[in-house]
Design a protein around this motif. Sequence first.
Motif, PDB file in Angstrom:
ATOM      1  N   VAL A 209       6.608  -2.802  -5.073  1.00 48.01           N
ATOM      2  CA  VAL A 209       5.376  -1.664  -4.952  1.00 48.01           C
ATOM      3  C   VAL A 209       4.303  -2.483  -4.975  1.00 48.01           C
ATOM      4  CG1 VAL A 209       6.784   0.216  -5.666  1.00 48.01           C
ATOM      5  CG2 VAL A 209       5.549  -1.029  -7.461  1.00 48.01           C
ATOM      6  N   LEU A 210       3.920  -3.820  -5.062  1.00 44.61           N
ATOM      7  CA  LEU A 210       2.824  -4.738  -5.402  1.00 44.61           C
ATOM      8  C   LEU A 210       2.769  -5.471  -4.020  1.00 44.61           C
ATOM      9  CD1 LEU A 210       2.776  -6.053  -8.761  1.00 44.61           C
ATOM     10  CD2 LEU A 210       1.908  -3.712  -7.982  1.00 44.61           C
ATOM     11  N   GLN A 220      -2.644  -5.239  -4.945  1.00 45.71           N
ATOM     12  CA  GLN A 220      -2.730  -4.046  -4.184  1.00 45.71           C
ATOM     13  C   GLN A 220      -1.408  -3.319  -4.327  1.00 45.71           C
ATOM     14  OE1 GLN A 220      -4.524  -4.079  -0.345  1.00 45.71           O
ATOM     15  NE2 GLN A 220      -3.225  -2.006   0.184  1.00 45.71           N
ATOM     16  N   MET A 221      -1.653  -1.918  -4.726  1.00 49.47           N
ATOM     17  CA  MET A 221      -0.324  -1.224  -4.541  1.00 49.47           C
ATOM     18  C   MET A 221       0.443  -1.076  -3.436  1.00 49.47           C
ATOM     19  SD  MET A 221       0.202   2.746  -6.430  1.00 49.47           S
ATOM     20  CE  MET A 221      -0.251   2.003  -7.722  1.00 49.47           C
ATOM     21  N   LEU A 243       3.472   4.911 -10.121  1.00 40.33           N
ATOM     22  CA  LEU A 243       2.416   4.330 -10.679  1.00 40.33           C
ATOM     23  C   LEU A 243       3.013   3.397 -11.994  1.00 40.33           C
ATOM     24  CD1 LEU A 243      -0.414   6.971 -11.108  1.00 40.33           C
ATOM     25  CD2 LEU A 243       0.171   5.271  -9.156  1.00 40.33           C
ATOM     26  N   ALA A 246       4.582   0.415 -10.477  1.00 39.93           N
ATOM     27  CA  ALA A 246       3.385  -0.734 -10.304  1.00 39.93           C
ATOM     28  C   ALA A 246       3.178  -1.365 -11.667  1.00 39.93           C
ATOM     29  CB  ALA A 246       2.367  -0.177  -9.469  1.00 39.93           C
ATOM     30  N   CYS A 278      -5.157   0.868  -3.768  1.00 35.61           N
ATOM     31  CA  CYS A 278      -5.262   1.058  -5.041  1.00 35.61           C
ATOM     32  C   CYS A 278      -5.041  -0.333  -5.741  1.00 35.61           C
ATOM     33  CB  CYS A 278      -4.405   2.051  -5.806  1.00 35.61           C
ATOM     34  SG  CYS A 278      -4.274   2.220  -7.451  1.00 35.61           S
ATOM     35  N   LEU A 280      -4.650  -3.308  -8.930  1.00 36.38           N
ATOM     36  CA  LEU A 280      -4.387  -3.366 -10.043  1.00 36.38           C
ATOM     37  C   LEU A 280      -4.860  -4.656 -10.659  1.00 36.38           C
ATOM     38  CD1 LEU A 280      -2.200  -1.431  -8.527  1.00 36.38           C
ATOM     39  CD2 LEU A 280      -0.968  -1.771 -10.824  1.00 36.38           C
ATOM     40  N   ALA A 299      -5.967   0.036 -12.986  1.00 32.51           N
ATOM     41  CA  ALA A 299      -5.924   0.347 -11.649  1.00 32.51           C
ATOM     42  C   ALA A 299      -7.059   1.021 -11.133  1.00 32.51           C
ATOM     43  CB  ALA A 299      -4.666   1.111 -11.244  1.00 32.51           C
TER      44      ALA A 299
END
Length: 319
Positions: A209-210, A220-221, A243, A246, A278, A280, A299
């Motif tokens: 998920v990254l 980035q998500m 989330l 992530a 989004c 992180l 985030a």
Amino acid sequence: MPYGTAEAPCTVEAPSITSPQVRTDIGLKECVGKRDLSEVFVVDCLYLRDSEQVITVEWPGAHDFYTPTPQAHSPLLFTESVRQALAVSCHTAHGIPRNYHFGWEHLNLEVVAEALRTTQRPTTVRLRVIHSAVERRRMGSVRLVAHVQGSVDGVYAGSAEVCYSAHPSSIYSRIRGPYADRAVFLRAAPPTPPVSPERVGRTNARDVVLSPTGEAGRWQMRVDTGHTVLYDHPHDHIPGMVLLEAASQAAQASLDAPATPVAFDTTFDGYVEFDAPCLLTTTPVGPDLQSRPRVRIDAQQRERRVFSATVTLAPHAAC
């Protein structure tokens, strides 16, 4: 969105259940909010009193997503079990309608690494749920504080404290405005390229998920709405479980050696939307009292913080 300062963690002892007096409801699985009922882990609920229930979940011997390696489940399996248990408690013991919209505001969770070890058979986990606060608002919204303690074969497996809210559709639509329409789910951009699965504790790129950004400590998500576990049904925002995954992956990517995330102290500041990136950022913080490394994840979306988490990890050699 933050609920405020969380109360002291739950310290009740794990329940001792030796008799078959566990109540089974036909509707328990429907309480959880999953379209695919095979993804529901709740199997029973014992009502001790209005504010306290013991909810039994059953973990499969292996799961396509929640068992990233043959040796251990993901800590998110414990987190998802807590989420499902709270949904059952709300809908059955507290009378909150199933069409209400739930949102976590603060989560403080820990899980014992040993409890995540896989076996050749399903694992039965008892989750003792105590709501220390159920505050009902005039327009129908409810704010809650829950303490959850889990055990496997009578041995402590983990705990969580969750501050969260539940809103009727009329209030939720007012909060979300144009984003309340789940059509936004269908307009999500295609998933961006994944980072290396091995770097984030995964073996399949589908479960990453990254995405890389080219900057150290910044990701980035990656949003793949076709992932049927993370996105079981259309959502109007990126779910909290995504989330947390992530945050888990970002924390693992920040270390030089493999480690298992075993604790999350997370604040959800706002909804994470599908129509903007989004980002992180990870920052090492001091180790915990057991000398385990900790990483802070912040985030941002549209230059505003949407959630943050401090993740504690257990290096594999110490698990």
